[in-house]
Structures are given as structure tokens and as C-alpha cells.
Design a protein around this motif. Structure first.
Motif, PDB file in Angstrom:
ATOM      1  N   GLU A  32      -6.869  -0.172  -1.906  1.00  0.00           N
ATOM      2  CA  GLU A  32      -7.470  -1.427  -1.427  1.00  0.00           C
ATOM      3  C   GLU A  32      -6.495  -2.335  -0.675  1.00  0.00           C
ATOM      4  O   GLU A  32      -6.783  -2.803   0.420  1.00  0.00           O
ATOM      5  CB  GLU A  32      -8.067  -2.197  -2.622  1.00  0.00           C
ATOM      6  N   ILE A  33      -5.322  -2.568  -1.264  1.00  0.00           N
ATOM      7  CA  ILE A  33      -4.381  -3.503  -0.626  1.00  0.00           C
ATOM      8  C   ILE A  33      -3.828  -2.937   0.679  1.00  0.00           C
ATOM      9  O   ILE A  33      -3.663  -3.650   1.672  1.00  0.00           O
ATOM     10  CB  ILE A  33      -3.233  -3.904  -1.583  1.00  0.00           C
ATOM     11  N   GLY A  34      -3.562  -1.613   0.708  1.00  0.00           N
ATOM     12  CA  GLY A  34      -3.072  -0.973   1.927  1.00  0.00           C
ATOM     13  C   GLY A  34      -4.083  -1.062   3.056  1.00  0.00           C
ATOM     14  O   GLY A  34      -3.731  -1.391   4.202  1.00  0.00           O
ATOM     15  N   LEU A  35      -5.363  -0.803   2.743  1.00  0.00           N
ATOM     16  CA  LEU A  35      -6.421  -0.858   3.759  1.00  0.00           C
ATOM     17  C   LEU A  35      -6.614  -2.276   4.284  1.00  0.00           C
ATOM     18  O   LEU A  35      -6.872  -2.476   5.471  1.00  0.00           O
ATOM     19  CB  LEU A  35      -7.738  -0.325   3.181  1.00  0.00           C
ATOM     20  N   LYS A  36      -6.476  -3.272   3.388  1.00  0.00           N
ATOM     21  CA  LYS A  36      -6.604  -4.669   3.830  1.00  0.00           C
ATOM     22  C   LYS A  36      -5.502  -5.006   4.835  1.00  0.00           C
ATOM     23  O   LYS A  36      -5.729  -5.662   5.852  1.00  0.00           O
ATOM     24  CB  LYS A  36      -6.536  -5.617   2.630  1.00  0.00           C
ATOM     25  N   GLY A  37      -4.284  -4.533   4.566  1.00  0.00           N
ATOM     26  CA  GLY A  37      -3.165  -4.753   5.481  1.00  0.00           C
ATOM     27  C   GLY A  37      -3.402  -4.115   6.833  1.00  0.00           C
ATOM     28  O   GLY A  37      -3.116  -4.712   7.882  1.00  0.00           O
ATOM     29  N   VAL A  38      -3.963  -2.897   6.815  1.00  0.00           N
ATOM     30  CA  VAL A  38      -4.263  -2.192   8.071  1.00  0.00           C
ATOM     31  C   VAL A  38      -5.314  -2.963   8.866  1.00  0.00           C
ATOM     32  O   VAL A  38      -5.180  -3.165  10.077  1.00  0.00           O
ATOM     33  CB  VAL A  38      -4.742  -0.750   7.787  1.00  0.00           C
ATOM     34  N   ASP A  39      -6.371  -3.422   8.177  1.00  0.00           N
ATOM     35  CA  ASP A  39      -7.443  -4.171   8.861  1.00  0.00           C
ATOM     36  C   ASP A  39      -6.903  -5.452   9.498  1.00  0.00           C
ATOM     37  O   ASP A  39      -7.265  -5.800  10.627  1.00  0.00           O
ATOM     38  CB  ASP A  39      -8.563  -4.525   7.863  1.00  0.00           C
ATOM     39  N   GLY A  87       0.821  -1.212   0.000  1.00  0.00           N
ATOM     40  CA  GLY A  87       0.000   0.000   0.000  1.00  0.00           C
ATOM     41  C   GLY A  87       0.849   1.255   0.000  1.00  0.00           C
ATOM     42  O   GLY A  87       0.538   2.241  -0.682  1.00  0.00           O
ATOM     43  N   LEU A  88       1.940   1.236   0.757  1.00  0.00           N
ATOM     44  CA  LEU A  88       2.842   2.384   0.793  1.00  0.00           C
ATOM     45  C   LEU A  88       3.494   2.605  -0.577  1.00  0.00           C
ATOM     46  O   LEU A  88       3.665   3.752  -1.022  1.00  0.00           O
ATOM     47  CB  LEU A  88       3.937   2.164   1.848  1.00  0.00           C
ATOM     48  N   ALA A  89       3.876   1.505  -1.244  1.00  0.00           N
ATOM     49  CA  ALA A  89       4.471   1.616  -2.578  1.00  0.00           C
ATOM     50  C   ALA A  89       3.467   2.226  -3.550  1.00  0.00           C
ATOM     51  O   ALA A  89       3.818   3.089  -4.375  1.00  0.00           O
ATOM     52  CB  ALA A  89       4.928   0.240  -3.061  1.00  0.00           C
ATOM     53  N   GLU A  90       2.198   1.805  -3.432  1.00  0.00           N
ATOM     54  CA  GLU A  90       1.145   2.365  -4.294  1.00  0.00           C
ATOM     55  C   GLU A  90       0.921   3.843  -3.969  1.00  0.00           C
ATOM     56  O   GLU A  90       0.800   4.687  -4.878  1.00  0.00           O
ATOM     57  CB  GLU A  90      -0.150   1.565  -4.097  1.00  0.00           C
ATOM     58  N   TYR A  91       0.893   4.162  -2.689  1.00  0.00           N
ATOM     59  CA  TYR A  91       0.696   5.554  -2.232  1.00  0.00           C
ATOM     60  C   TYR A  91       1.803   6.474  -2.764  1.00  0.00           C
ATOM     61  O   TYR A  91       1.556   7.622  -3.134  1.00  0.00           O
ATOM     62  CB  TYR A  91       0.680   5.559  -0.703  1.00  0.00           C
ATOM     63  N   LYS A 119       7.081  11.654  -0.050  1.00  0.00           N
ATOM     64  CA  LYS A 119       5.740  11.196   0.346  1.00  0.00           C
ATOM     65  C   LYS A 119       5.809  10.167   1.475  1.00  0.00           C
ATOM     66  O   LYS A 119       4.867  10.001   2.239  1.00  0.00           O
ATOM     67  CB  LYS A 119       5.010  10.589  -0.861  1.00  0.00           C
ATOM     68  N   LEU A 120       6.943   9.471   1.536  1.00  0.00           N
ATOM     69  CA  LEU A 120       7.119   8.408   2.541  1.00  0.00           C
ATOM     70  C   LEU A 120       7.847   8.880   3.795  1.00  0.00           C
ATOM     71  O   LEU A 120       8.124   8.087   4.689  1.00  0.00           O
ATOM     72  CB  LEU A 120       7.896   7.235   1.926  1.00  0.00           C
ATOM     73  N   ASP A 121       8.132  10.173   3.871  1.00  0.00           N
ATOM     74  CA  ASP A 121       8.930  10.696   4.989  1.00  0.00           C
ATOM     75  C   ASP A 121       8.281  10.439   6.352  1.00  0.00           C
ATOM     76  O   ASP A 121       8.973  10.276   7.358  1.00  0.00           O
ATOM     77  CB  ASP A 121       9.167  12.198   4.795  1.00  0.00           C
ATOM     78  N   PHE A 122       6.948  10.360   6.380  1.00  0.00           N
ATOM     79  CA  PHE A 122       6.245  10.144   7.660  1.00  0.00           C
ATOM     80  C   PHE A 122       6.598   8.797   8.294  1.00  0.00           C
ATOM     81  O   PHE A 122       6.410   8.590   9.492  1.00  0.00           O
ATOM     82  CB  PHE A 122       4.727  10.257   7.461  1.00  0.00           C
ATOM     83  N   LEU A 123       7.118   7.872   7.485  1.00  0.00           N
ATOM     84  CA  LEU A 123       7.500   6.559   8.005  1.00  0.00           C
ATOM     85  C   LEU A 123       8.548   6.653   9.108  1.00  0.00           C
ATOM     86  O   LEU A 123       8.621   5.806   9.989  1.00  0.00           O
ATOM     87  CB  LEU A 123       8.076   5.675   6.881  1.00  0.00           C
ATOM     88  N   PHE A 124       9.382   7.660   9.009  1.00  0.00           N
ATOM     89  CA  PHE A 124      10.526   7.768   9.927  1.00  0.00           C
ATOM     90  C   PHE A 124      10.198   8.524  11.211  1.00  0.00           C
ATOM     91  O   PHE A 124      11.068   8.766  12.031  1.00  0.00           O
ATOM     92  CB  PHE A 124      11.701   8.435   9.202  1.00  0.00           C
ATOM     93  N   GLN A 179      -3.688   6.792  11.210  1.00  0.00           N
ATOM     94  CA  GLN A 179      -3.034   7.717  10.277  1.00  0.00           C
ATOM     95  C   GLN A 179      -2.900   7.062   8.893  1.00  0.00           C
ATOM     96  O   GLN A 179      -3.123   7.698   7.863  1.00  0.00           O
ATOM     97  CB  GLN A 179      -1.641   8.110  10.813  1.00  0.00           C
ATOM     98  N   LEU A 180      -2.557   5.775   8.901  1.00  0.00           N
ATOM     99  CA  LEU A 180      -2.413   5.056   7.633  1.00  0.00           C
ATOM    100  C   LEU A 180      -3.748   4.941   6.900  1.00  0.00           C
ATOM    101  O   LEU A 180      -3.800   5.054   5.672  1.00  0.00           O
ATOM    102  CB  LEU A 180      -1.872   3.645   7.891  1.00  0.00           C
ATOM    103  N   LYS A 181      -4.814   4.702   7.657  1.00  0.00           N
ATOM    104  CA  LYS A 181      -6.141   4.581   7.037  1.00  0.00           C
ATOM    105  C   LYS A 181      -6.477   5.831   6.227  1.00  0.00           C
ATOM    106  O   LYS A 181      -7.042   5.749   5.138  1.00  0.00           O
ATOM    107  CB  LYS A 181      -7.204   4.349   8.117  1.00  0.00           C
ATOM    108  N   GLU A 182      -6.108   6.989   6.771  1.00  0.00           N
ATOM    109  CA  GLU A 182      -6.376   8.250   6.073  1.00  0.00           C
ATOM    110  C   GLU A 182      -5.560   8.331   4.790  1.00  0.00           C
ATOM    111  O   GLU A 182      -6.069   8.724   3.734  1.00  0.00           O
ATOM    112  CB  GLU A 182      -6.048   9.437   6.990  1.00  0.00           C
ATOM    113  N   LYS A 183      -4.302   7.956   4.869  1.00  0.00           N
ATOM    114  CA  LYS A 183      -3.433   8.033   3.685  1.00  0.00           C
ATOM    115  C   LYS A 183      -3.811   6.987   2.637  1.00  0.00           C
ATOM    116  O   LYS A 183      -3.558   7.161   1.452  1.00  0.00           O
ATOM    117  CB  LYS A 183      -1.969   7.845   4.102  1.00  0.00           C
TER     118      LYS A 183
END
Length: 449
Positions: free
Chosen positions: A259-266, A188-192, A233-238, A250-254
Motif C-alpha cells: 500500500e505505502i509503496g503504491l501510494k508513493g508511485v501514484d 515500499g522498497l524496505a517493505e518489499y 531483492k533490491l539489486d534492480f535499484l542500481f 516496473q515499481l507498480k508490478e513489484k
């Protein structure tokens, strides 16, 4: 020629073997307590079984075995002259030492799927080999202690494996933190960030954060042709907070519309919530969004265990690998597994002085050798002790008593027994406790208890 050890390998003394056995016994008991059954696979596999399962970096670390016989005579001369190692390898080697226990396990499942009852839970405690650069806690030959479940997509398996980790390390008295993430979150992060085509490059670099820091990761991402705009865009990771559920929010908002990112969060939210409901202290379980683990076969949850009080790197790790058996032509067998790093656990326990006295193998009684009839009577008594499960031995020669004392002390034997002419006549035994320095004479019946 002066004898030497191959780099990255070790000999183990009696004390080390006993201590390793102590760790293995605790792990084995817990594996069986959680319903896992034992499995052993060969030390080497077909090279084709292992290649392509661990990513480019992993493939380089596989120990290849040269074909037997005149292997060089079958090599294509042009490949030999050009030193084309990839083409040469396939011509001179078709076997390799196993790199881990998971891929051989997947091969076993693929070969025996019709005979297994699913979900199939197995544990495996065997050595693996990696052509890595040896350093503290990293060896070329080391043991893995794995527990895997295949044939179930239930996220309760993740919850169970967290329980298995926590109970095992609690029994070993090693304080740990379990770091968790989900490969779907990384996808999901890669897609984001618009770098879906660079997912592997992204995760391999991110997984090195502990070793090379933020600057090192950013540098490697740039080297792997990931743009500065995507990195920004990925700076928040750190800069994650200590609150796992807050980070997931926070991830849910981003990930809105991702779809794949939200599934991972769930999935991760479910595992964390269930673990909390079971009383897991969230200080022992951390959502680590930068955790990637370099192995390409993970598809869902990923784990890494770190000792709290020793700088050692991970002492355990694992994750979900729903597609692993597909490479062997068998689809739809989801799996998840974890591994305990025996050698690193040993080093942590040694540094923290956690091994109990009983973890060392010590002989209870050494019988002094007086020669003649006394030796025969001593051997008879030793046999009776051994029948009772009590360790005992006879000094092999009737040497001076001082020499026999020194032998007992150097070996850490607890008691030195004197069965001389007087004792045989009176039906008694005299023994000296070498730790306390006390000597006493008791009847034969009392001695045998």
C-alpha cells in the motif's frame, strides 16, 4: 598571534558580496513572484528544538553553545570522570546554532499557528552552521535560501516548487537537473525487501550512492545488519532505465499489495505528469529511485538539484515533511519546502563564468583631489551625483595625480574626474574613462544629464 579564520568559514570581498547579492536578488524576486513571504528566525535555538530532527548523523553536526557563566561547576562529577559526552552535553549546553532553516520554521509555525493564514508560504534567506568536515563546496557556515508551504496536502505544491526551481536556475543561467523521489517509495522498497525495521539504515546508506558507488552502499547495508537476501531483492535499484514513467511501471508490478509503496508511485506519477503537461523537459526532471536524502523528517516527495556542467554535488534540495510540527505538539499541518544552496550556486556560476558585469559593485566616478576651492566644488558635484543615485567619491588627499590614477585602476573605478580651476571657471567637467582610455570635457549640465 598570527590571525586566522575558523575552519569552514570565509571572508567575502566586495566583488564576492556583490555577486552573492546578485544571486540572492534573483531568488528573492522569484520567491515573491510565486507568492512566498519573507521570514527571519534567530541564529540560535534551544538545543532541544534541534536535537532528534536530523537523524543520528545530523545530530552530531549541530554546533552546541556552552552555557554562560560557571557552566563546569554544575556538571555531575561522575559524568565528568566517565567522559560521558551525551550526559555532559545536556549539563553544559542548552542552546545551539541552527542547523537548517526548516526546523526553526516548523517551530515558528507551531508557536504562531493561530495567527497564520494557511496555506502559509514563506521564504527565508539566512546563514546556518554545521560542524562538518570542510571541503570544496561544503562549509561550516553557509547560507540557505528556503521556500516552504505549510497547511496543504495538494501535490500541486510539488509541481509549483519544480517550476520555482527551473525558473530561478534559468534566470541565473545555470543548467540543472532536478532529481526526484518519494519517501513512500523508499518505505515500499524496505517493505518489499523485508527490512521495514531498518528503513533509516537503508535510506542513509542508499543516499551515499553518488559518493561511494554500489559496492560501498552494499558494504554499508551489510554493516548495518541488512541481509544479503534483502540486498539481492533490491539489486534492480542500481540498473534503472532513463525513462522515468517506465521505471514507475516496473515499481507498480513489484509493489503489488504494497500500500505505502503504491501510494508513493501514484504521487510521483502525478507530479511528473503535471510537470510534463506544463512543458517541463524530462531531461531536466529525473526520477532517481536511489535518492533518499538523509533527513528523517521527509514523508513524501524529495528533491535534489544538480548542476549539469560542474561536479559539485547538490546545489538545492528539499521535500515534503507532513509530520514535522508534531514534534512541537501541533498535529495536522502538512508541509513541503525546497532550499537553494547559495554558496555552491556561487561556485558553479564562478566556474562557468556566468556572472554578468553588473553583478560587480563598481564606483562610477572618482574625483581627483586638487585641494582648496576645487575640493569644495568637487564635493558639491559628488553630492548632486549621489542624489541621482550615481556612485561617486573624492580621493581623500591632494596627492600626486599618478597616485590617484593608480588608486582608481586598482579599485576598478570607471571614470576619473578632473574638476580644476579651469573647469570651475568655464562651468565644465573633464573626465577620463579608464576602461576605454578616452578623455573628454563636457558642460556641467551635460555631465549631470
Amino acid at each position: 598571534m598570527k590571525p586566522s579564520l575558523a575552519k569552514g568559514t570565509r571572508d567575502f570581498t566586495a566583488q564576492e558580496v556583490s555577486r552573492r547579492k546578485y544571486i540572492i536578488t534573483i531568488l528573492q524576486n522569484n520567491f515573491e513572484l510565486f507568492g512566498f513571504q519573507p521570514l527571519e528566525t534567530p541564529s540560535f535555538e534551544n538545543l532541544s528544538t534541534l536535537t532528534g530532527k536530523y537523524g543520528e548523523e545530523g545530530d552530531r553536526l549541530i554546533f552546541k553553545i556552552l552555557n554562560s557563566g560557571e557552566y563546569a561547576s554544575k556538571v555531575n562529577q561522575e559524568d565528568w570522570d566517565n567522559k560521558n559526552h551525551q550526559k555532559l552535553t545536556s549539563q553544559i549546553s542548552d542552546k545551539a546554532l541552527r542547523y537548517d532553516l526548516t526546523v526553526p520554521f516548523a517551530r515558528f509555525v507551531a508557536m504562531n499557528q493561530g495567527k497564520l493564514t494557511f496555506p502559509y508560504k514563506r521564504y527565508q534567506i539566512q546563514p546556518v552552521w554545521r560542524a562538518d568536515r570542510p571541503q570544496k563546496g561544503r562549509f561550516r557556515e553557509f547560507y540557505q535560501c528556503d521556500a516552504d508551504v505549510v497547511g496543504s496536502e495538494s501535490l500541486l505544491q510539488e509541481v509549483e516548487l519544480i517550476q520555482l526551481y527551473l525558473k530561478s536556475f534559468s534566470d541565473l543561467k545555470v543548467p540543472v537537473t532536478i532529481h526526484m523521489n518519494n519517501r513512500k517509495i523508499l518505505s515500499g522498497l524496505a517493505e518489499y525487501a523485508g527490512i521495514t525495521d531498518k528503513l533509516i539504515d537503508f535510506t542513509v546508506a542508499l543516499d551515499k550512492l553518488d559518493k561511494i558507488g554500489k559496492e560501498g552502499v552494499v558494504k554499508e547495508l551489510l554493516e548495518r545488519e541488512i541481509s544479503q537476501e534483502s540486498i539481492d531483492k533490491l539489486d534492480f535499484l542500481f540498473s534503472q532505465s532513463d525513462d522515468a514513467l517506465e521505471n514507475l511501471l516496473q515499481l507498480k508490478e513489484k509493489f503489488a499489495g504494497n500500500e505505502i509503496g503504491l501510494k508513493g508511485v501514484d504521487e510521483l506519477e502525478f507530479v511528473l505528469t503535471q510537470s510534463l503537461n506544463l512543458g517541463v523537459d524530462m531531461q531536466n526532471l529525473v526520477f532517481n529511485i536511489t535518492l533518499a536524502r538523509g533527513l528523517e523528517y521527509y514523508t513524501g516527495a524529495i528533491f535534489e538539484v544538480k548542476a549539469d556542467e560542474v561536479a559539485m554535488g547538490s546545489i538545492g534540495g528539499g521535500g515534503r515533511y507532513d509530520n514535522l510540527t508534531e514534534v512541537f505538539g501541533v498535529k495536522n499541518i502538512p508541509g513541503i519546502g525546497i532550499s537553494f544552496g547559495l554558496d555552491r550556486i556561487y561556485l558553479v556560476m564562478e566556474e562557468l563564468n556566468l556572472f554578468p558585469e553588473e553583478a560587480s559593485s563598481k564606483i562610477e566616478y572618482l574625483f581627483a583631489n586638487f585641494g582648496g576651492e576645487e575640493t569644495t566644488e568637487a564635493l558639491k558635484l559628488i553630492m548632486q551625483l549621489r542624489m541621482k543615485g550615481i556612485s561617486a567619491e573624492l580621493y581623500p588627499e591632494s596627492a600626486k595625480i599618478n597616485k590617484q590614477f593608480t588608486y582608481a585602476e586598482k579599485k576598478g573605478i570607471k571614470n576619473l574626474v578632473f574638476l580644476g580651476e579651469e573647469e570651475i571657471k568655464n562651468g565644465t567637467v573633464t573626465f577620463k574613462n579608464l576602461e576605454a582610455g578616452e578623455q573628454k570635457t563636457v558642460s556641467l549640465e551635460e555631465f549631470l544629464g
